[in-house]
Design a protein around this motif. Structure first.
Motif, PDB file in Angstrom:
ATOM      1  N   THR A 104     -30.635  16.626  11.580  1.00 19.35           N
ATOM      2  CA  THR A 104     -30.245  15.617  10.592  1.00 19.35           C
ATOM      3  C   THR A 104     -30.863  14.269  10.943  1.00 19.35           C
ATOM      4  N   PHE A 105     -31.870  13.858  10.192  1.00 22.91           N
ATOM      5  CA  PHE A 105     -32.538  12.564  10.421  1.00 22.91           C
ATOM      6  C   PHE A 105     -32.845  12.324  11.900  1.00 22.91           C
ATOM      7  N   SER A 106     -33.401  13.329  12.558  1.00 21.75           N
ATOM      8  CA  SER A 106     -33.622  13.165  13.996  1.00 21.75           C
ATOM      9  C   SER A 106     -35.111  13.272  14.313  1.00 21.75           C
ATOM     10  N   ILE A 130     -22.384  17.756  16.169  1.00 17.06           N
ATOM     11  CA  ILE A 130     -21.562  17.136  15.123  1.00 17.06           C
ATOM     12  C   ILE A 130     -22.257  15.848  14.678  1.00 17.06           C
ATOM     13  N   THR A 131     -22.458  15.712  13.375  1.00 10.10           N
ATOM     14  CA  THR A 131     -23.132  14.511  12.879  1.00 10.10           C
ATOM     15  C   THR A 131     -22.187  13.303  12.948  1.00 10.10           C
ATOM     16  N   SER A 132     -22.792  12.140  12.886  1.00  5.78           N
ATOM     17  CA  SER A 132     -21.999  10.906  12.893  1.00  5.78           C
ATOM     18  C   SER A 132     -21.030  10.883  11.707  1.00  5.78           C
ATOM     19  N   TYR A 133     -21.500  11.332  10.544  1.00  5.26           N
ATOM     20  CA  TYR A 133     -20.618  11.219   9.372  1.00  5.26           C
ATOM     21  C   TYR A 133     -19.494  12.247   9.393  1.00  5.26           C
TER      22      TYR A 133
HETATM   23  C1  SAM Z   1     -31.817   8.467  13.059  1.00  7.90           C
HETATM   24  S1  SAM Z   1     -30.270   8.738  12.318  1.00  7.90           S
HETATM   25  C2  SAM Z   1     -29.604   9.942  13.394  1.00  7.90           C
HETATM   26  C3  SAM Z   1     -28.542  10.788  12.779  1.00  7.90           C
HETATM   27  C4  SAM Z   1     -27.955  11.791  13.755  1.00  7.90           C
HETATM   28  N1  SAM Z   1     -28.931  12.826  14.056  1.00  7.90           N
HETATM   29  C5  SAM Z   1     -26.665  12.443  13.246  1.00  7.90           C
HETATM   30  O1  SAM Z   1     -26.575  13.664  13.243  1.00  7.90           O
HETATM   31  O2  SAM Z   1     -25.739  11.704  12.882  1.00  7.90           O
HETATM   32  C6  SAM Z   1     -29.470   7.266  12.787  1.00  7.90           C
HETATM   33  C7  SAM Z   1     -28.370   6.888  11.829  1.00  7.90           C
HETATM   34  O3  SAM Z   1     -27.265   7.769  12.004  1.00  7.90           O
HETATM   35  C8  SAM Z   1     -26.050   7.057  11.896  1.00  7.90           C
HETATM   36  N2  SAM Z   1     -25.358   7.145  13.194  1.00  7.90           N
HETATM   37  C9  SAM Z   1     -25.823   7.747  14.307  1.00  7.90           C
HETATM   38  N3  SAM Z   1     -24.889   7.705  15.291  1.00  7.90           N
HETATM   39  C10 SAM Z   1     -23.826   7.053  14.784  1.00  7.90           C
HETATM   40  C11 SAM Z   1     -22.535   6.715  15.286  1.00  7.90           C
HETATM   41  N4  SAM Z   1     -22.193   7.042  16.533  1.00  7.90           N
HETATM   42  N5  SAM Z   1     -21.661   6.064  14.474  1.00  7.90           N
HETATM   43  C12 SAM Z   1     -22.008   5.754  13.199  1.00  7.90           C
HETATM   44  N6  SAM Z   1     -23.217   6.048  12.669  1.00  7.90           N
HETATM   45  C13 SAM Z   1     -24.108   6.686  13.448  1.00  7.90           C
HETATM   46  C14 SAM Z   1     -26.397   5.615  11.512  1.00  7.90           C
HETATM   47  O4  SAM Z   1     -26.421   5.555  10.106  1.00  7.90           O
HETATM   48  C15 SAM Z   1     -27.794   5.493  12.078  1.00  7.90           C
HETATM   49  O5  SAM Z   1     -28.535   4.494  11.390  1.00  7.90           O
END
Ligand code: SAM
Length: 242
Positions: A104-106, A130-133
């Motif tokens: 996911t966006f990695s 687990i994703t952030s969302y």
């Molecule tokens: C490059 S993406 C990575 C996403 C990540 N692979 C995931 O599964 O959540 C980075 C974005 O994910 C979100 N993000 C990543 N970690 C976060 C956290 N611990 N709390 C809130 N948002 C987070 C933010 O929107 C951030 O700009």
């Protein structure tokens, strides 16, 4: 000699308790651990998450430049893939740690493309995280989807007006990469009468985690970094189910 294996592992957003058992066991079995770090950061959050489980193991940091220059980035991924290939070809069990979910966006996805050219596909394994969302929604008891609802997961567009049709079309919209656009999004949500439907979450799973459904006061605070905003049209009905 027998070839080893490569495991790209999602660690979740920061809380070590959100590691999966599969991730943990694979890390504990590994001979060599690769950890990506950007060249602008001193500490690696990924290293912090697993620090209790990797004593005595070989840990190798891979430094990635914080640039949008594709040729510079590509060179860094090629270098990283070659380093990993050398270890796997030597018969080692190699893990590569990523935050959240690797798919996911990695930037892991770019590394994966290069590794695919160097290693047999049956030696490449990805373990979800687990994703952030997902972590944010659960932390706030904020449902994402029910029944036949539809959800969009999107990076915030440069022109936030482009969010309007997405917010109209989907039942739930997860906005990632909010950063400097937070104030503009709040403005739009206000115009669309959606402020009360939103959840804001930053640094989820980390020491400075911040979670709120009170969106308007966030305006002008500059709190958009490392955050997600979730907007669910049916939010008011969820709240009625007490
Ligand atoms: C490059 S993406 C990575 C996403 C990540 N692979 C995931 O599964 O959540 C980075 C974005 O994910 C979100 N993000 C990543 N970690 C976060 C956290 N611990 N709390 C809130 N948002 C987070 C933010 O929107 C951030 O700009």
């Amino acid at each position: 000699m027998k070839t080893g294996n490569f495991y790209g592992i999602g660690l979740g957003p920061g809380d070590p308790e959100l590691l999966t058992l599969k991730a943990l066991r694979t890390i504990q079995r590994a001979d060599c651990i690769f950890i990506p770090r950007s060249d602008t950061k001193e500490d690696s959050l990924a290293l912090e998450i697993v620090t209790g489980y990797i004593q005595g193991k070989t840990v190798r940091e891979q430094i990635y430049p914080m640039t949008k220059d594709k040729s510079v980035l590509n060179a860094a991924w090629v270098r990283a893939a070659k380093e990993i290939h050398t270890e796997v070809a030597a018969g080692h069990e190699v893990v590569y740690l990523t935050l959240g979910d690797p798919m996911t966006f990695s930037t892991y996805i770019y590394l994966l493309r290069h590794l695919g050219e160097l290693l047999p596909s049956d030696t490449i394994h990805t373990i979800p995280g687990i994703t952030s969302y997902n972590a944010a929604a659960s932390a706030a008891n904020y449902p994402l989807l029910t029944g036949d609802e539809k959800m969009a997961v999107i990076p915030v567009p440069a022109n936030t007006e482009n969010l309007r049709p997405i917010l109209e079309m989907f039942d739930t919209v997860v906005m990632m990469k909010v950063a400097k656009k937070l104030d503009e999004i709040i403005q739009l949500l206000e115009e669309m009468n959606l402020l009360e439907n939103a959840l804001f979450a930053s640094y989820i799973g980390q020491k400075n985690a911040y979670l709120t459904a009170d969106i308007l006061p966030l305006k002008g605070t500059g709190k958009g970094y490392m955050s997600v905003l979730i907007v669910r049209r049916g939010r008011k009905e969820d709240s009625l189910q007490k």
